[in-house]
Write an enzyme that holds these catalytic residues in place. Structure first.
Site, PDB file in Angstrom:
ATOM      1  N   GLU A 176      37.244  43.346  54.717  1.00 54.42           N
ATOM      2  CA  GLU A 176      35.988  43.481  53.055  1.00 54.42           C
ATOM      3  C   GLU A 176      34.580  43.350  53.304  1.00 54.42           C
ATOM      4  OE1 GLU A 176      34.548  39.646  49.804  1.00 54.42           O
ATOM      5  OE2 GLU A 176      35.755  39.306  51.603  1.00 54.42           O
ATOM      6  N   LYS A 213      39.485  45.036  50.078  1.00 54.59           N
ATOM      7  CA  LYS A 213      38.505  44.285  49.850  1.00 54.59           C
ATOM      8  C   LYS A 213      36.707  44.929  49.204  1.00 54.59           C
ATOM      9  CE  LYS A 213      37.415  39.774  47.113  1.00 54.59           C
ATOM     10  NZ  LYS A 213      37.647  38.000  47.139  1.00 54.59           N
TER      11      LYS A 213
END
Length: 295
Positions: A176, A213
């Site tokens: 992420e 993400k």
């Protein structure tokens, strides 16, 4: 690795509920929920209050596997229980929802236009506890504040380096590197990020998979090739400060990208809601996010 969970994460319909606010973001999450900082006097009391909020969400009748693929947990949440079951066990056995663990310890100060993750000297121990608790995968966040090629390369290299440590334990990492939605040069930063994420996929061993993400990109479908790559189990989007409505509108324009929302998921929920009010609000939120994730 639980192959049933892997199949669900790779092919299931729905989105990931991010319930992983940590020490730094917990007071704001509680404030938005209607609990002010004078409601607790110790960190322990604060985490008890946020666990009550998370438990209320997880046990809600609308929080089901129909729309929720997985839930990201904070370390303390994993080690806590819901309805007398360890949290991860409750999610999977009672709800059919895949448990994921946030493993990063926060961010360093900004340098080269990015905020790298702080060192994680106890990561091996945390990952062993995750495996023992039946966790499927992990999540770790760092932040790109602007378009600095050296910084973006460093942030992606760090994410993949730690991902290898996670993969070695049989867990699937969610990489992420968030791009700040307020960065004026966000589109250029995302082009570099996309290229770097793609290059480092070649570092994976045969059969290994990661998830991403990412901030919903300025350029629609920027990550379409990553979504299609067999080495990528799933690509999900963070809400990044957008309202739920705007995040859902932007997400719906990105085919194959599903949500992993935190603040946007719980937007409008209040500690003062009756059970019926709470569930109705959560149901509406879940259905809106699920619809945007289905495009």
């Amino acid at each position: 690795m639980n192959t049933q969970q892997q199949e669900r994460m790779g092919k299931g319909k729905g989105f990931i509920a991010a319930l992983d606010q940590s020490g730094g973001s917990t007071p704001r999450a509680l404030r938005l929920y209607g609990i002010d900082e004078d409601a607790w006097s110790t960190e322990e009391e604060m985490f008890d209050l946020v666990h009550q909020m998370r438990t209320r969400i997880m046990t809600s009748p609308s929080f089901t596997s129909e729309h929720i693929l997985a839930a990201i947990l904070f370390e303390r949440t994993m080690e806590n229980s819901v309805e007398s079951l360890p949290t991860a066990q409750y999610l999977w056995e009672r709800k059919g929802i895949v448990p994921i663990l946030k493993v990063d310890k926060g961010l360093l100060e900004e340098a080269d236009g990015v905020r790298l993750m702080k060192p994680m000297p106890d990561l091996d121990d945390l990952l062993d506890r995750a495996v023992a608790n039946g966790i499927f995968g992990t999540k770790m966040r760092s932040v790109i504040a602007g378009c600095n090629e050296a910084g973006i390369k460093a942030i992606v290299a760090q994410q993949y380096e730690i991902a290898q440590q996670i993969l070695a334990k049989g867990l699937v990492p969610i990489i992420e590197p968030e791009t700040d939605i307020h960065a004026e040069d966000r589109e250029a930063a995302e082009e570099i990020l996309h290229a770097e994420l793609k290059v480092h996929l070649d570092d994976l061993a045969e059969g290994q998979q990661v998830m991403f993400k990412l901030t919903i990109p300025v350029k629609d479908n920027l990550y379409a090739d990553l979504i299609a790559d067999p080495r990528v189990l799933r690509v999900v989007a963070l809400s990044g400060g957008f309202t739920r409505q705007e995040a859902c509108e932007r997400l719906a324009r990105n085919t194959g990208m599903s949500a992993s929302f935190s603040r946007a998921l719980t937007e409008g929920l209040s500690v003062n809601d009756t059970p019926e009010e709470f569930d109705a609000k959560l149901k509406a939120s879940i259905e809106e996010i699920a619809a945007a994730s289905a495009t």
